[in-house]
Every structure is written in structure tokens, then in C-alpha cells.
Design an enzyme around this catalytic site. Structure first.
Site, PDB file in Angstrom:
ATOM      1  N   ASP A  29       0.821  -1.218   0.000  1.00  0.00           N
ATOM      2  CA  ASP A  29       0.000   0.000   0.000  1.00  0.00           C
ATOM      3  C   ASP A  29       0.852   1.264   0.000  1.00  0.00           C
ATOM      4  OD1 ASP A  29       0.719   0.251   2.806  1.00  0.00           O
ATOM      5  OD2 ASP A  29      -0.707  -1.378   3.147  1.00  0.00           O
ATOM      6  N   ASP A 199       1.809   3.895 -20.512  1.00  0.00           N
ATOM      7  CA  ASP A 199       1.550   2.477 -20.748  1.00  0.00           C
ATOM      8  C   ASP A 199       1.063   2.182 -22.170  1.00  0.00           C
ATOM      9  OD1 ASP A 199       1.004  -0.193 -19.335  1.00  0.00           O
ATOM     10  OD2 ASP A 199      -0.934   0.205 -20.296  1.00  0.00           O
ATOM     11  N   GLU A 258       6.315   3.497 -22.770  1.00  0.00           N
ATOM     12  CA  GLU A 258       6.445   2.058 -23.022  1.00  0.00           C
ATOM     13  C   GLU A 258       6.183   1.880 -24.511  1.00  0.00           C
ATOM     14  OE1 GLU A 258       4.776  -2.297 -21.610  1.00  0.00           O
ATOM     15  OE2 GLU A 258       3.375  -0.689 -22.014  1.00  0.00           O
ATOM     16  N   HIS A 330       7.931  -5.092 -14.283  1.00  0.00           N
ATOM     17  CA  HIS A 330       6.860  -5.953 -13.756  1.00  0.00           C
ATOM     18  C   HIS A 330       6.254  -6.861 -14.819  1.00  0.00           C
ATOM     19  CE1 HIS A 330       4.855  -2.763 -15.813  1.00  0.00           C
ATOM     20  NE2 HIS A 330       3.699  -3.398 -15.702  1.00  0.00           N
ATOM     21  N   ASP A 331       6.686  -6.720 -16.076  1.00  0.00           N
ATOM     22  CA  ASP A 331       6.159  -7.558 -17.153  1.00  0.00           C
ATOM     23  C   ASP A 331       7.155  -8.612 -17.609  1.00  0.00           C
ATOM     24  OD1 ASP A 331       3.741  -6.145 -17.338  1.00  0.00           O
ATOM     25  OD2 ASP A 331       4.592  -4.699 -18.747  1.00  0.00           O
TER      26      ASP A 331
HETATM   27  C1  GLC Z   1       1.599  -2.647 -20.245  1.00  0.00           C
HETATM   28  C2  GLC Z   1       1.800  -2.954 -18.787  1.00  0.00           C
HETATM   29  C3  GLC Z   1       1.291  -4.328 -18.518  1.00  0.00           C
HETATM   30  C4  GLC Z   1      -0.180  -4.367 -18.835  1.00  0.00           C
HETATM   31  C5  GLC Z   1      -0.454  -3.863 -20.246  1.00  0.00           C
HETATM   32  C6  GLC Z   1      -1.893  -3.520 -20.416  1.00  0.00           C
HETATM   33  O1  GLC Z   1       2.337  -3.470 -21.066  1.00  0.00           O
HETATM   34  O2  GLC Z   1       3.140  -2.783 -18.446  1.00  0.00           O
HETATM   35  O3  GLC Z   1       1.514  -4.737 -17.203  1.00  0.00           O
HETATM   36  O4  GLC Z   1      -0.667  -5.667 -18.708  1.00  0.00           O
HETATM   37  O5  GLC Z   1       0.248  -2.693 -20.556  1.00  0.00           O
HETATM   38  O6  GLC Z   1      -2.205  -2.355 -19.694  1.00  0.00           O
END
Ligand code: GLC
Length: 559
Positions: A29, A199, A258, A330-331
């Protein structure tokens, strides 16, 4: 290239759900993050990107936002968020929120209103299209598997979702939608953010009108990869330029995109001077390893491949802009588990990976836990995964003929959940992450790999990261490390990742022995000093012959 305040900084990604839980609900959190700002400061971090903590059903871990103006109660309150921004500012730390605007959640008010009135104004915030003979409008495959189309019940319409069906795509062709998004972004910037991580942004432009791709299907499901559509979509720059002009410029925001699949000729538009974004992530190694067919067909990334991917990106961007260099996020699986051969994984090799990544030209990023060397988890059952894309990839592997065990092995290595396991603070139960039941299994290696064990140990990986950051900020070397050219050294030498960073004032040489076997090589000229070394010793004889030990990395200043 214009110099910017953030070029000399170090950035850190926090994945709130897995960082620190202060309430005992098993989910990290905002108050947990506030309580660790001093920790991040001690490490030497300046910029913090928070993965989404907006109100969300968490179908895709918060990348499915149901209210952009609320914090999800599981993460805290808006007061907590305000306090986080204020406490960060006190420490001279900048906060970035995750801007997820290719899609929202199907539970967002806009989508609910669109469902209630499928031909009304809110349906134009999305893509509602008529099916063809009872079939979806076209044959695109969603990133998370299956068709990108989902029926709108009670109608012959379908709505578009490039990701999960609980993530309907927003229609960026609609200027009312765009204005709503910009308004929301300004609202957040006015709170005192430094900017955003943006994103999945390349997806906001669709190739219209929707039509089938008639290439031979690349998988057994008969659908066509969304990459076809990204290749054909033209004009994303118009939206991005507008976003920059209407929001970023006014605030001089720091933004990191991204961006996968950018067309090479468009890169200067993306991150050149006055580009759409300040910087973008380099995903080249991860992309090289991927396969159209699915994770089960992914390619193994050897040290040689890793090296060539890094060098290629550096070459491509040297006259374009400032890249953002990552080892993981995180991906992705944990970088140390992916780029270092399993039998060589240890603190020494982890230091090597850290040093080569940090010495590339660009902004270095640390994903939470990277600084202590967190590793992939050994998953033993498919039931242990939470991630939607892992579950889909498991199905893909099974459809391809893999048995349960092989399918599990295939997805376990690449699963996004590897990077999402709870942060390992100490060796108390659940690694000090929670007093409750963690939402995802804690990696059992937490008894050895944790912050407490490393924080006061001068030889730890954590301390090595601190040294790297200190070096990067040392005024005697910063100019060369930040802006100097990068040129490979002995590039053909297998498992040696070596490169110069130089400008008219000085020349640094990074030598990384990316293998177990020691090796000896001759320096191009005499050296002046050793700036960093993951060993206590370095063997250099009078003929400038240097012997590098098992996974030894050194940074030298040449005479
Ligand atoms: C990006 C994020 C990923 C998410 C995707 C859809 O790639 O990093 O975690 O699942 O977008 O929002």
C-alpha cells in the site's frame, strides 16, 4: 541534444501491490511506500515510477482503471497519495504515475454508460462495431489470447479490447475522449507529479477500418497477431504530439514511454529534442527473446545476444535521444534469472549485470528488488499464478501439444509473476512484506536474499548498486558517463562485454567477463585508476595485461 535535469538521475519502479503491506491485507500500500522513501533515498534513487494504484478491479493488476481520480482502497486513500507526493518532494524525490490510457476498465463509468446506451455518446468513447454474420468484426488476436472482440449483450455489436476483455480500448479518434484524458492528466500534474510512465501507448492508434489479416494464421487459433495492425496503423504521432502540447509542455513533465514496435524513422519524433516523450524504455533484448508463437517458443538470451542487443540500441539512439535502460520490470522475468546462465547465478554475476547496464548511455532504472538481486520463483503448479497472460500462455502451450509439466515449465520461466512476488525486506515470516497472507507466494530464498542482510554489508549487491549510483553522480566522471559516446571494445570476443565511454576529456573502459572462466586481455593503453570493481583485487601486469576473474567487472579510467 539538449541537456535535461533528469539525465543525471536514477529511476526506480515501485510495484505497489508487492512493495510493503502496512495493513495486513496481504497487498502492498501507499503508506508502505511512504515508510520506505528513506530507504530509496539511501540507495540513491531520484525518480520513482508507481505502477497503477488507481481504483481498479485488478483484472490486470491495476492496468484496468475504473476511476482515474480515485486511489483503490486496497492501496490506501487520496490523502495517502498526497502525503506520498509531499514526503517525496521533501526528500527531493520525483513521483511518476502510470498513465494507462489505451484502455480503461469495463467497470469505468464511461463503459457502463456505453453499455446502457450502445449507440449513445459514451459508446463513441470506445470501439463498438457490428459483427459480421454473427461473428466478430475481424480476426485480430488479443495480447492476452482469444479475439479482441467481445459481444455487447442484447445487441449485434462487439467492443474492442486489445488486452483483457475487462480492458476495453478507448477511442482516441474521438476528441471528447482525448480532452477528458488531458483534463485528468493535468489534474494529476497539478498535484505535484513530475510526470508519467506511459503504458502501452503505441496501441492508441488503430488501423481503420477494422479488417481481417489474411496472412497465414500464426497460431492454431486461426487469429492474426496484433503486430500486423501496429505495422499498418499510421498517425499515432498526431495524438502524441497533441498530448505533449496540451499537457506535458505546460508542466515540463518528465515522461517515459512504453514503446514497442516504433518505426525506426519515427524514433526522433518520439524522443528527439521536442519529442513526444522525454525518453523510452529499451526492450530490445526482451523482444529478441520473444516469439510470435507464444512463450513456449521463446528464445534463450545468451550473454552474447544480450551484449549485441545493448550495443545495437546504443548505436541506434546515439544521435536520436536519451534511452531508458532496464534489466527487468513488472512484465518480465527477473533479469538476473534471464540474462545470467542459471548455473552461474550468484552475487558476483549479478553485480556484473548491474554494472554493464548502468554504464550504458541513458537513464538507468531499477525495478524493485533488483538492487538486492531478487530472482525468479520456482513455481510448482499453474494454480500459483495470478497473472492473466501467464494463464493464457499456459493454454497456448497446451494447445500446441505440451503436457502439463512442460507447459508449466515453459511459462514459469517467463511469467510476469516472477517479478511480482513480494519484496524481500528481511528474514522474518513473509520476508517482512506483510503480517497477513501475501497475495502472491514469497520467494523462499528471502531468508538469504533480503534488504536487512545487505544494507550494512559493504560487499553486498545493494552496496554495489549504491557505488554505481555514486559513481554516476561523481562530478569528476558524470559528464562522460551521462553523455560520452559508447564504443564497443573487442566486440567479437565471446562472453566479453566491454566498451568505452569517452568524450574529449576522458576515456573510461568497462570490462565485463560474462562467463565463469577467467580471461586475460591487453588494455588498449595504460590505465589511470580503477573506478569500480566487483572483486577486491584486479590483476594488471606491467604490459597492461589484465586478468579478469569469474564474472569480474571493472570500470577503468584510461590514461
Ligand atoms: C503494459 C503494462 C502491462 C499491462 C499492459 C496492459 O504493457 O506494463 O503490465 O498488462 O500494458 O495495460
Amino acid at each position: 541534444m539538449q541537456k535535461k535535469w533528469w539525465h543525471g538521475k536514477v529511476a526506480y519502479q515501485v510495484y505497489p501491490k508487492s512493495f510493503l503491506d502496512t495493513t495486513g491485507n496481504g497487498i502492498g500500500d501507499l503508506r508502505g511506500i511512504i515508510s520506505k522513501l528513506d530507504y530509496l533515498k539511501e540507495l540513491g534513487v531520484d525518480i520513482i515510477w508507481l505502477s497503477p494504484c488507481y481504483q481498479s478491479p485488478l483484472a490486470d493488476q491495476g492496468y484496468d482503471i475504473s476511476d482515474y481520480y480515485q486511489i483503490d482502497p486496497r492501496f490506501g486513500t487520496m490523502n495517502d497519495m498526497d502525503e506520498l507526493i509531499a514526503q517525496a518532494r521533501k526528500r527531493n524525490l520525483s513521483i511518476l504515475m502510470d498513465l494507462v490510457v489505451n484502455h480503461c476498465s469495463d467497470e469505468h463509468e464511461w463503459f457502463q454508460k456505453a453499455l446502457q446506451d450502445p449507440y449513445g455518446p459514451y459508446s463513441k468513447y470506445f470501439y463498438f462495431e457490428k459483427g459480421i454474420n454473427g461473428q466478430p468484426p475481424n480476426n485480430w488476436r488479443s495480447y492476452f489470447g482469444g479475439s479482441v472482440w467481445e459481444p455487447v449483450s442484447g445487441t449485434d455489436l462487439y467492443y474492442l479490447h486489445l488486452f483483457h476483455k475487462k480492458q476495453p480500448d478507448l477511442n482516441w479518434e474521438n476528441s471528447s475522449l482525448r480532452e477528458e484524458i488531458y483534463k485528468m492528466m493535468r489534474w494529476w500534474m497539478d498535484k505535484g507529479l513530475a510526470g508519467f510512465r506511459i503504458d502501452a501507448i503505441i496501441n492508441i492508434k488503430k488501423a481503420l477500418p477494422f479488417s481481417d489479416y489474411s496472412y497465414p494464421p500464426d497460431r492454431d487459433d486461426g487469429l492474426a497477431s496484433i503486430d500486423n495492425m501496429l505495422r499498418d496503423a499510421v498517425g499515432v504521432g498526431e495524438f502524441l504530439g497533441e498530448m505533449r502540447d496540451k499537457v506535458f509542455q505546460k508542466y515540463d513533465a518528465f515522461t517515459v514511454g512504453e514503446v514497442f514496435n516504433a518505426k525506426e524513422e519515427e524514433l526522433p519524433d518520439f524522443i528527439g529534442d521536442n519529442g513526444y516523450f522525454s525518453t523510452m524504455f529499451d526492450f530490445r533484448a526482451a523482444v529478441w527473446g520473444g516469439s510470435e508463437k507464444g512463450w513456449y517458443a521463446s528464445r534463450h538470451i545468451t550473454p552474447e545476444i544480450y551484449k549485441s542487443c545493448c550495443f545495437l540500441s546504443q548505436k541506434q539512439m546515439e544521435n536520436v535521444g536519451y534511452l531508458s535502460n532496464i534489466i527487468e520490470n513488472h512484465d518480465e522475468p527477473r533479469g538476473v534469472s534471464r540474462y545470467i546462465p542459471a548455473e552461474d547465478l550468484c552475487e558476483t554475476s549479478k553485480k556484473l549485470l548491474a554494472a554493464v547496464s548502468f554504464m550504458l548511455r541513458g537513464l538507468p532504472w531499477i525495478y524493485q528488488g533488483q538492487e538486492i538481486g531478487m530472482e525468479n520463483l520456482s513455481f510448482t503448479s499453474i494454480d500459483e499464478f495470478d497473472d492473466v497472460s501467464t494463464l493464457d500462455e499456459y493454454r497456448v502451450a497446451k494447445n500446441h501439444g505440451f503436457n502439463d509439466a512442460d507447459a508449466l515449465r515453459a511459462v514459469a520461466f517467463y511469467s510476469r509473476d516472477n517479478a511480482r512476488t513480494p519484496f524481500q525486506w528481511d528474514d522474518s515470516p513473509n520476508a517482512g512484506f506483510t503480517t497477513g497472507t501475501p497475495w502472491l507466494r514469497v520467494n523462499p530464498n528471502y531468508t538469504e536474499i533480503n534488504v536487512k542482510a545487505q544494507q550494512n554489508d559493504k560487499t553486498s549487491l545493494f552496496s554495489f548498486y549504491k557505488e554505481l549510483i555514486t559513481l554516476r553522480k561523481n562530478p569528476d566522471y558524470a559528464e562522460t558517463i551521462l553523455y560520452g559516446r559508447l564504443e564497443p571494445f573487442m566486440e567479437k570476443e565471446e562472453n566479453l562485454m566491454a566498451f568505452y565511454r569517452y568524450d574529449q576529456n576522458q576515456t573510461l573502459l568497462v570490462l565485463a567477463n560474462f562467463q565463469k572462466a577467467p580471461r586475460t586481455l591487453t588494455l588498449p593503453k595504460a590505465y589511470k585508476s580503477v573506478l569500480l570493481n566487483n572483486y577486491k583485487h584486479i590483476t594488471i601486469d606491467s604490459d597492461a595485461c589484465v586478468t579478469l576473474d569469474y564474472y569480474q567487472v571493472v570500470i577503468l579510467e584510461l590514461a
